[in-house]
Design a protein around this motif. Structure first.
Motif, PDB file in Angstrom:
ATOM      1  N   THR A 147       8.485   5.087  -3.058  1.00  0.00           N
ATOM      2  CA  THR A 147       8.676   5.552  -1.828  1.00  0.00           C
ATOM      3  C   THR A 147       9.463   4.286  -1.051  1.00  0.00           C
ATOM      4  O   THR A 147      10.431   4.456  -0.419  1.00  0.00           O
ATOM      5  CB  THR A 147       7.479   5.615  -1.051  1.00  0.00           C
ATOM      6  OG1 THR A 147       6.741   6.660  -1.640  1.00  0.00           O
ATOM      7  CG2 THR A 147       7.623   5.870   0.473  1.00  0.00           C
ATOM      8  N   ARG A 148       8.943   3.047  -1.364  1.00  0.00           N
ATOM      9  CA  ARG A 148       9.705   1.725  -0.713  1.00  0.00           C
ATOM     10  C   ARG A 148      10.962   1.727  -1.284  1.00  0.00           C
ATOM     11  O   ARG A 148      12.064   1.346  -0.422  1.00  0.00           O
ATOM     12  CB  ARG A 148       8.871   0.421  -0.889  1.00  0.00           C
ATOM     13  CG  ARG A 148       7.442   0.275  -0.225  1.00  0.00           C
ATOM     14  CD  ARG A 148       6.948  -0.959  -0.614  1.00  0.00           C
ATOM     15  NE  ARG A 148       6.170  -0.697  -1.782  1.00  0.00           N
ATOM     16  CZ  ARG A 148       5.834  -1.767  -2.937  1.00  0.00           C
ATOM     17  NH1 ARG A 148       6.365  -3.000  -2.646  1.00  0.00           N
ATOM     18  NH2 ARG A 148       5.213  -1.618  -3.912  1.00  0.00           N
ATOM     19  N   MET A 149      11.215   1.985  -2.520  1.00  0.00           N
ATOM     20  CA  MET A 149      12.633   1.910  -2.958  1.00  0.00           C
ATOM     21  C   MET A 149      13.704   3.112  -2.373  1.00  0.00           C
ATOM     22  O   MET A 149      14.730   2.877  -1.962  1.00  0.00           O
ATOM     23  CB  MET A 149      12.717   2.085  -4.482  1.00  0.00           C
ATOM     24  CG  MET A 149      11.879   0.875  -5.167  1.00  0.00           C
ATOM     25  SD  MET A 149      11.881   0.906  -6.965  1.00  0.00           S
ATOM     26  CE  MET A 149      13.706   0.976  -7.258  1.00  0.00           C
ATOM     27  N   ARG A 150      13.141   4.129  -2.240  1.00  0.00           N
ATOM     28  CA  ARG A 150      13.866   5.454  -1.441  1.00  0.00           C
ATOM     29  C   ARG A 150      14.149   5.090  -0.082  1.00  0.00           C
ATOM     30  O   ARG A 150      15.076   5.509   0.186  1.00  0.00           O
ATOM     31  CB  ARG A 150      12.955   6.585  -1.819  1.00  0.00           C
ATOM     32  CG  ARG A 150      13.642   7.926  -1.262  1.00  0.00           C
ATOM     33  CD  ARG A 150      12.941   9.206  -1.898  1.00  0.00           C
ATOM     34  NE  ARG A 150      11.738   9.386  -1.724  1.00  0.00           N
ATOM     35  CZ  ARG A 150      11.076  10.123  -0.549  1.00  0.00           C
ATOM     36  NH1 ARG A 150      11.971  10.630   0.055  1.00  0.00           N
ATOM     37  NH2 ARG A 150       9.827  10.176  -0.371  1.00  0.00           N
ATOM     38  N   VAL A 151      13.077   4.555   0.626  1.00  0.00           N
ATOM     39  CA  VAL A 151      13.405   4.388   2.009  1.00  0.00           C
ATOM     40  C   VAL A 151      14.464   3.332   2.029  1.00  0.00           C
ATOM     41  O   VAL A 151      15.469   3.167   3.020  1.00  0.00           O
ATOM     42  CB  VAL A 151      12.039   3.760   2.603  1.00  0.00           C
ATOM     43  CG1 VAL A 151      12.315   3.172   4.080  1.00  0.00           C
ATOM     44  CG2 VAL A 151      11.122   5.021   3.073  1.00  0.00           C
ATOM     45  N   SER A 152      14.357   2.069   1.366  1.00  0.00           N
ATOM     46  CA  SER A 152      15.134   1.121   1.268  1.00  0.00           C
ATOM     47  C   SER A 152      16.680   1.440   0.900  1.00  0.00           C
ATOM     48  O   SER A 152      17.791   1.157   1.464  1.00  0.00           O
ATOM     49  CB  SER A 152      15.129   0.066   0.304  1.00  0.00           C
ATOM     50  OG  SER A 152      13.772  -0.622   0.617  1.00  0.00           O
ATOM     51  N   GLN A 153      16.818   2.399  -0.172  1.00  0.00           N
ATOM     52  CA  GLN A 153      18.122   3.026  -0.217  1.00  0.00           C
ATOM     53  C   GLN A 153      18.615   3.833   0.901  1.00  0.00           C
ATOM     54  O   GLN A 153      20.070   3.814   1.092  1.00  0.00           O
ATOM     55  CB  GLN A 153      17.865   3.811  -1.667  1.00  0.00           C
ATOM     56  CG  GLN A 153      19.214   4.481  -1.932  1.00  0.00           C
ATOM     57  CD  GLN A 153      18.913   5.365  -3.335  1.00  0.00           C
ATOM     58  OE1 GLN A 153      17.903   5.361  -3.765  1.00  0.00           O
ATOM     59  NE2 GLN A 153      20.275   5.688  -4.004  1.00  0.00           N
ATOM     60  N   VAL A 154      17.870   4.663   1.266  1.00  0.00           N
ATOM     61  CA  VAL A 154      18.462   5.270   2.523  1.00  0.00           C
ATOM     62  C   VAL A 154      19.011   4.531   3.713  1.00  0.00           C
ATOM     63  O   VAL A 154      20.056   4.566   4.153  1.00  0.00           O
ATOM     64  CB  VAL A 154      17.524   6.505   2.927  1.00  0.00           C
ATOM     65  CG1 VAL A 154      17.896   6.999   4.295  1.00  0.00           C
ATOM     66  CG2 VAL A 154      17.120   7.579   2.043  1.00  0.00           C
ATOM     67  N   ALA A 155      17.921   3.381   3.873  1.00  0.00           N
ATOM     68  CA  ALA A 155      18.139   2.324   4.983  1.00  0.00           C
ATOM     69  C   ALA A 155      19.611   1.793   4.620  1.00  0.00           C
ATOM     70  O   ALA A 155      20.517   1.615   5.711  1.00  0.00           O
ATOM     71  CB  ALA A 155      17.362   1.423   5.126  1.00  0.00           C
ATOM     72  N   GLN A 158       0.956  -1.127   0.020  1.00  0.00           N
ATOM     73  CA  GLN A 158      -0.064   0.023  -0.096  1.00  0.00           C
ATOM     74  C   GLN A 158       0.947   1.362   0.041  1.00  0.00           C
ATOM     75  O   GLN A 158       0.203   2.429  -0.332  1.00  0.00           O
ATOM     76  CB  GLN A 158      -0.900   0.058   1.233  1.00  0.00           C
ATOM     77  CG  GLN A 158      -1.899  -1.242   0.975  1.00  0.00           C
ATOM     78  CD  GLN A 158      -2.880  -0.921   2.120  1.00  0.00           C
ATOM     79  OE1 GLN A 158      -2.895  -0.216   3.223  1.00  0.00           O
ATOM     80  NE2 GLN A 158      -3.917  -1.794   2.104  1.00  0.00           N
ATOM     81  N   ILE A 159       1.911   0.933   0.314  1.00  0.00           N
ATOM     82  CA  ILE A 159       2.941   2.109   0.017  1.00  0.00           C
ATOM     83  C   ILE A 159       3.678   2.321  -1.283  1.00  0.00           C
ATOM     84  O   ILE A 159       3.900   1.225  -1.860  1.00  0.00           O
ATOM     85  CB  ILE A 159       4.191   2.116   1.326  1.00  0.00           C
ATOM     86  CG1 ILE A 159       3.696   1.945   2.650  1.00  0.00           C
ATOM     87  CG2 ILE A 159       5.261   3.201   0.894  1.00  0.00           C
ATOM     88  CD1 ILE A 159       3.064   3.155   3.056  1.00  0.00           C
ATOM     89  N   ALA A 160       3.634   3.424  -1.904  1.00  0.00           N
ATOM     90  CA  ALA A 160       3.938   3.396  -3.301  1.00  0.00           C
ATOM     91  C   ALA A 160       5.462   2.923  -3.566  1.00  0.00           C
ATOM     92  O   ALA A 160       6.262   2.938  -2.542  1.00  0.00           O
ATOM     93  CB  ALA A 160       4.070   4.896  -3.761  1.00  0.00           C
ATOM     94  N   LEU A 161       5.675   2.239  -4.553  1.00  0.00           N
ATOM     95  CA  LEU A 161       6.669   1.601  -4.855  1.00  0.00           C
ATOM     96  C   LEU A 161       8.263   2.502  -5.021  1.00  0.00           C
ATOM     97  O   LEU A 161       9.133   2.112  -4.224  1.00  0.00           O
ATOM     98  CB  LEU A 161       6.682   0.814  -6.270  1.00  0.00           C
ATOM     99  CG  LEU A 161       8.108   0.036  -6.631  1.00  0.00           C
ATOM    100  CD1 LEU A 161       8.652  -1.103  -5.756  1.00  0.00           C
ATOM    101  CD2 LEU A 161       7.996  -0.406  -7.889  1.00  0.00           C
TER     102      LEU A 161
END
Length: 352
Positions: free
Chosen positions: A57-65, A52-55
């Motif tokens: 956004t998920r990719m950006r969060v994963s990259q920062v993590a 339900q979270i935009a792809l």
């Protein structure tokens, strides 16, 4: 924004005075939230793979993590959600099947990529009861799902996991009345087609090396082999002194004796490349030429026999695909919204 910049940022306290952020220590969800401008709950859901979270956004969060070296607190996560985010693979090291572990793990990791799950390997050896590691993992909730191999018709592991509604998928089938998830290879068709190939080559007495009799796929292979034998009324030999689990020296010695008999076998079906190499060695020791004096068909799970001369007919089993399927099936089983009949896969035999 880099983590150093985040740590240097200052917040404003309730009285309007600047308040320094905590520096040092390991990055947290809050760190990622401040770097991305997202809410902490959004970051948490994105890292968990919430669709339900935009792809993007998920990719950006994963990259920062990944950039800041964020690691989730598994203990806190387990207390909060009751989930471990762990898939456990209980693996017996198959010496007779080349590339078994690496191929299986490769497929599983591909299936789990971009999910919140991590793969943990639990080795198991034949001198210990098969149910031990399963019971330990299940009772201590060390994983959210289990994968195991070397399945038996009345498999105690499957029974226990079904009774406790613990998600699992096995490599191989059982004969239990209760349906359950599995991924299996069509060993009946493998043995049948291998026997037909030997018959077409003119062989008049066939042999097959079977798995240990307690495993389900042993009966599948025997059935496929015997179906072809009965169709043609041929002589056959199923050695009871060796199995697919036997050491190569024992296999070579067995077939050295068989090849010395007056009514010797002239066609052999091998369930693995190590077995086939032992049979070829026995043939050479008897001055028999593979492909002329004796014919061999083997199951292939690696690229080894692509380089063997003379060429030996092979039938391929894709273990990486089996791993991918088991990972996909187990994720669906954990989610709990897929009928069990859709969680059962039989890999077909490819032409050789």
């Amino acid at each position: 924004m880099t983590i150093d910049k985040v740590r240097r940022r200052r917040r404003t306290s309730s009285d309007g005075a600047p308040k320094p952020m905590v520096s040092g220590g390991k990055p947290t969800l809050k760190t990622i939230a401040e770097m991305t401008g997202l809410a902490v709950t959004t970051v948490s859901r994105a890292l968990a793979g919430d669709v339900q979270i935009a792809l993007d956004t998920r990719m950006r969060v994963s990259q920062v993590a990944a950039e800041i070296g964020y690691l989730p607190d598994r203990a806190a996560q387990r207390l909060r959600t009751g989930k471990t985010s762990v898939i456990s693979l209980i693996l017996y090291p198959h010496e007779e099947i080349l590339g078994y572990a690496t191929s299986m793990i490769k497929g599983l990791t591909e299936a789990l990529r971009d999910t919140s799950y991590h793969l943990v390997i639990t080795p198991h050896f034949s001198d210990r009861p098969q149910i031990e590691p399963v019971r330990h993992i299940m009772r201590n909730r060390m994983a959210d799902g289990l994968i195991f191999t070397r399945t038996e018709p009345q498999d105690e592991r499957a029974k226990m996991l079904l009774e406790n509604d613990f998600p699992f998928v096995c490599h191989g089938r059982t004969e239990l009345a209760t349906p359950h998830p599995f991924v299996d290879y069509d060993n009946y068709t493998f043995a049948y087609q291998a026997a037909r190939r030997l018959i077409e080559a003119g062989c008049r007495k066939l042999a097959i090396i079977l798995p240990p009799g307690q495993f389900t796929f042993a009966s599948h292979m025997r059935h496929g082999f015997m179906t072809a034998i009965r169709e043609e009324g041929l002589a056959y030999d199923i050695p009871d002194s060796v199995t697919l689990d036997s050491k190569s020296d024992a296999l070579r010695a067995c077939f050295y004796d068989r090849f010395g008999e007056a009514d010797r076998i002239d066609g052999v079906i091998c369930g693995g490349e190590v077995v086939a190499m032992a049979v070829m060695a026995a043939a050479y020791d008897r001055a028999l030429k593979p492909g002329e004096d004796v014919h061999i068909v083997t199951k292939q799970t690696s690229g080894l026999f692509d380089q063997v001369r003379p060429r030996i007919p092979t039938i391929y089993e894709d273990l990486s695909e089996a791993g991918r399927l088991m990972g996909k099936v187990l994720l669906q089983r954990i989610a709990g919204d897929t009928p069990v009949t859709d969680l059962q896969h039989l890999q077909t035999v490819t032409d050789f």
